[in-house]
Enzyme design. Structure first.
Site, PDB file in Angstrom:
ATOM      1  N   SER A  15       0.751  -1.281  -0.031  1.00  0.00           N
ATOM      2  CA  SER A  15       0.176  -0.021   0.113  1.00  0.00           C
ATOM      3  C   SER A  15       0.753   1.209  -0.115  1.00  0.00           C
ATOM      4  CB  SER A  15      -0.934   0.162   1.252  1.00  0.00           C
ATOM      5  OG  SER A  15      -0.353   0.189   2.343  1.00  0.00           O
ATOM      6  N   SER A 141      11.216  10.433   7.492  1.00  0.00           N
ATOM      7  CA  SER A 141       9.779  11.324   7.551  1.00  0.00           C
ATOM      8  C   SER A 141      10.578  12.916   7.672  1.00  0.00           C
ATOM      9  CB  SER A 141       9.043  10.741   8.585  1.00  0.00           C
ATOM     10  OG  SER A 141       7.924  11.938   8.991  1.00  0.00           O
ATOM     11  N   TYR A 154       7.647   7.531  17.124  1.00  0.00           N
ATOM     12  CA  TYR A 154       7.938   7.426  15.717  1.00  0.00           C
ATOM     13  C   TYR A 154       9.081   8.415  15.193  1.00  0.00           C
ATOM     14  CZ  TYR A 154       6.446   8.235  10.802  1.00  0.00           C
ATOM     15  OH  TYR A 154       6.510   8.211   9.359  1.00  0.00           O
ATOM     16  N   LYS A 158      12.707   7.333  13.327  1.00  0.00           N
ATOM     17  CA  LYS A 158      12.964   7.640  12.013  1.00  0.00           C
ATOM     18  C   LYS A 158      14.184   8.702  12.241  1.00  0.00           C
ATOM     19  CE  LYS A 158       9.576   6.199   9.712  1.00  0.00           C
ATOM     20  NZ  LYS A 158       9.802   5.095   8.563  1.00  0.00           N
ATOM     21  N   THR A 189      -1.649   8.736   2.406  1.00  0.00           N
ATOM     22  CA  THR A 189      -1.661   7.319   2.566  1.00  0.00           C
ATOM     23  C   THR A 189      -2.615   6.955   3.672  1.00  0.00           C
ATOM     24  OG1 THR A 189       0.340   7.125   3.848  1.00  0.00           O
ATOM     25  CG2 THR A 189       0.528   7.181   1.361  1.00  0.00           C
TER      26      THR A 189
END
Length: 264
Positions: A15, A141, A154, A158, A189
């Site tokens: 995806s 990110s 998160y 990263k 997304t």
């Protein structure tokens, strides 16, 4: 990097950006190793790629499971598949504040985003060196460049990828290993839908900012164009990516904005 005729392993291909990149590359007479956790979704990606004339191998595995990674790497070895490029898009995001997030959730995020990603890299790198070189790309990110509310682990996972892959690049310049760190902003997304909350459960909501983001297809075109040029950092997104430059050149303004920004 000339994609034509290459064998490229793509994680997160079921995806989002990973799927879009696979489809974008599929018209280059490539062989694509398509990986992710959901085999049926990978088959959907495969159908779209085959229409463009490429060859595919579906190889599902779980980045959060070391044994699963080992099995995937063993499959590549046993079938004598020469990996020319490894593009990693698999990962999981977060929607919870530091004060309410148990360490188990932090560990889960790191297990997938950092440890799973570097574990797969360590499986592929030695053979890539033996073969005379290759390309590795990893997805960070914009919050891999700075801290951001509601994304503590998160963001940290990263940022850890930047340190690891910049070190890998420096060590392997002599081995003809090109390394790119992909830095997406808000791309439309399901990353926010699939993010985990303070209970480790699925967030199950599309963030308003995410919903207005750049399409995965447009994002993939930018990424592939820059991968071809072997850019070391690939910043892609809309106006939100300016935060990366503000953090670098105007840190006081960044600190002011970060404490007031809406995290969703």
């Amino acid at each position: 990097m000339d994609f034509w005729g290459k064998t490229i392993w793509i994680t997160g291909a079921s995806s989002g950006i990973g799927k879009a990149v696979a489809i974008e590359l599929s018209s280059n007479n490539v062989t694509l190793i398509l990986s992710g956790r959901k085999e049926e979704a990978l088959k959907d990606t495969e159908k779209l790629c085959i229409k463009n004339g490429c060859q595919t191998v579906i190889l599902p595995f779980d980045l959060g499971n070391e044994e699963s990674i080992e099995e995937a790497a063993q499959f590549i070895k046993e079938n004598n598949i020469k990996i020319d490029a490894l593009y990693q898009f698999g990962g999981i995001s977060q929607r919870s504040f530091v004060a309410e997030t148990p360490i188990s959730v932090d560990r889960k995020i790191f297990e997938v985003n950092y440890f799973g990603t570097i574990a797969l890299t360590k499986k592929v790198l030695p053979q890539m060196i033996k073969n005379g070189g290759g390309q590795i790309a990893v997805t960070s990110s914009i919050v891999g460049k700075f801290g951001f509310p509601y994304r503590s682990s998160y963001s940290a996972s990263k940022q850890a990828l930047h340190g690891f892959f910049e070190s890998l690049r420096a060590e392997n310049a002599k081995n003809n290993i090109a390394v790119s760190v992909i830095i997406p902003g808000r791309i439309k997304t399901n990353i926010s839908v699939n993010a985990i909350n303070k209970d480790g459960k699925t967030h199950a909501q599309m963030d308003a900012g995410q919903d207005k983001g750049m399409s995965a297809e447009k994002c993939a075109k930018v990424i592939c164009k820059k991968l071809k040029k072997e850019k070391k950092e690939i910043l892609v997104g809309g106006s939100e990516v300016i935060m990366v430059h503000i953090r670098r050149f105007l840190p006081r303004l960044y600190y002011y904005m970060a404490s007031r920004v809406k995290p969703l």
